[in-house]
Design a protein around this motif. Structure first.
Motif, PDB file in Angstrom:
ATOM      1  N   ILE A 143       0.842  -1.204   0.000  1.00 60.35           N
ATOM      2  CA  ILE A 143       0.000   0.000   0.000  1.00 60.35           C
ATOM      3  C   ILE A 143       0.876   1.252   0.000  1.00 60.35           C
ATOM      4  N   ASP A 304      -5.550   3.576   2.579  1.00 61.65           N
ATOM      5  CA  ASP A 304      -5.617   4.335   1.333  1.00 61.65           C
ATOM      6  C   ASP A 304      -6.674   5.439   1.415  1.00 61.65           C
ATOM      7  N   GLU A 380      -8.215  -3.627  -3.467  1.00 63.87           N
ATOM      8  CA  GLU A 380      -7.922  -2.944  -2.209  1.00 63.87           C
ATOM      9  C   GLU A 380      -8.821  -3.415  -1.062  1.00 63.87           C
TER      10      GLU A 380
END
Length: 449
Positions: A143, A304, A380
């Protein structure tokens, strides 16, 4: 037979077997401690292992719970972060006592105290926990690479396999260089959050009040759940194996006074390092409270997502970059500690040695395969779920590391003159019971949905 083994005394009555080869034999006693030096000079020689241990208290799993707690409840859960840290300080102090006092790391102690039908399952559980730790590290690093350089998560997961060469290079030039690398990255992480918090300009009065526990933490069900998450994700089982081995890299001597002084110095080292870990974990929570909670964004929990929101809310493009740098540094640091703890566990439990690069490659491949598959198929969202799963796996293994630690250090037969004071054993037993109970609750909640 190593030279130090020849002088090894017979096993005390509390152990089933005599002490064998020392923990991390190639680095055992490699950091010199001045025999006649001042207390402060000796303390400087002991500083280092605690910082490698502190890395485990700020992994991506901890980041997720701190972000969720800060965005949803502001500064209220800072008290939980503080309590968690105090618990960690006590348990790591016992690790230092076990390593120095018995001359065994926790894995070796389990091997020498239990029959194989007990110690081998404990070894398998420890290996599973290290793979889960590696899994969280892979996801966090991937990430970080994605946030900073736009590298797709699937590619980022594969790139993390290259950290084997980083470990080999550091181990080749000496253990002090490993410690320096970890401390330098911790410094970068701390600096990144210091700048972000300065930009966020939190209410420092509320920050201070947040460190005082309130009844709301227990009364509010959602707050209690996040509090349990912070507590449950704090103590990592691999850290207990790691610290009990790392303290033996110091050449502190064989006499009782020297070992007692070594226990004191190693405890000071880990306490200072864990206070730094508290500052970083608290910084994540404070940043989330001052940025997201203040703006009414109370559902921020993914890494994120936090990265994306930082720039518009703080009015600076540098903020998300600093967040990504800190996350990447955290992943790289975890690489070092996962490798060392894996070496300690394998050599300690089953007394088998394999090349560090091969050991690292095997554990990394075990973790990379599920990370790569989930990332490719689910993206994700899948990595976020995998991160949660890794924390659940760690919680499952925790009792099998924490209970032996408390029992060994409380045993006069096993520890002799280095046995933990009764009050410390009592406090540690309560902490162990609380941490295990919280992890069991988290596991039940995970299973029941």
């Amino acid at each position: 037979m190593p030279p130090d083994q020849a002088a090894t005394p017979p096993a005390p009555g509390g152990w089933r077997a005599a002490r064998g080869e020392p923990s991390l034999a190639d680095m055992f006693g490699s950091v010199r401690v001045a025999k006649g030096g001042s207390f402060w000079r000796k303390l400087v020689a002991f500083l280092g292992p605690g910082y490698l241990v502190a890395v485990g208290y700020m992994d991506p799993g901890n980041w997720a719970t701190s972000l969720a707690g800060g965005s949803k409840f502001g500064y209220a859960l800072l008290a939980v972060a503080l309590i968690s840290n105090i618990m960690a300080i006590v348990l790591q102090a016992l690790c230092a006592r076990l390593g120095v006092g018995s001359g065994r790391d926790l894995a070796q102690a389990c091997r020498d105290a239990y029959p194989k039908w007990v110690s081998w399952p404990l070894w398998l559980l420890a290996e599973i926990a290290i793979s889960a730790t590696d899994l969280a590290e892979i996801i966090g690093t991937a990430i970080g690479l994605n946030l900073l350089f736009g590298i797709p998560l699937e590619i980022g997961v594969l790139i993390t396999a290259a950290d084997v060469f980083l470990i080999l290079a550091l181990q080749a030039i000496g253990f002090r260089w490993i410690e320096a690398f970890v401390v330098a990255l911790l410094g970068v992480i701390a600096a990144c959050f210091a700048v972000q918090i300065a930009m966020a300009d939190p209410d420092w009065g509320q920050v201070i009040r947040g460190f005082a526990p309130t009844v709301d933490i227990v009364a509010n069900r959602d707050m209690l759940y996040l509090a349990l998450g912070i507590l449950g994700a704090t103590v990592m089982p691999h850290n207990l194996y790691l610290h009990s081995g790392l303290v033996q890299t110091r050449g502190y001597g064989d006499s009782v006074p020297e070992k007692k002084e070594a226990i004191t110095l190693a405890t000071i080292d880990s306490t200072i390092a864990l206070c730094l870990a508290l500052l970083i974990n608290a910084s994540i929570l404070i940043l989330a409270a001052a940025t997201f909670h203040k703006a009414g964004k109370t559902d921020v929990a993914e890494l994120d997502q936090a990265h994306t929101l930082l720039s518009p809310m703080l009015g600076s493009s540098i903020a998300p970059t600093l967040f990504g740098i800190a996350l990447l540094c955290c992943g790289l640091n975890s690489t070092v500690t996962a490798t060392l703890s894996g070496q300690i566990v394998m050599e300690g439990f089953i007394n088998i040695k394999i090349a560090p690069w091969l050991r690292r490659l095997v554990t990394r491949m075990i973790a990379i395969v599920p990370a790569a598959v989930v990332t490719i198929w689910y993206g994700e969202k899948g990595t976020a779920q995998l991160l949660i799963l890794s924390q659940v796996i760690l919680s499952l293994q925790l009792p099998f590391a924490i209970v032996p630690l408390v029992m060994f250090t409380a045993s006069k037969a096993k520890m002799g003159t280095f046995v933990a004071p009764r009050w410390l054993s009592f406090v540690a037993a309560i902490i162990a019971a609380v941490v295990i109970a919280l992890n069991v609750k988290l596991l039940i909640d995970f299973v029941t949905g």
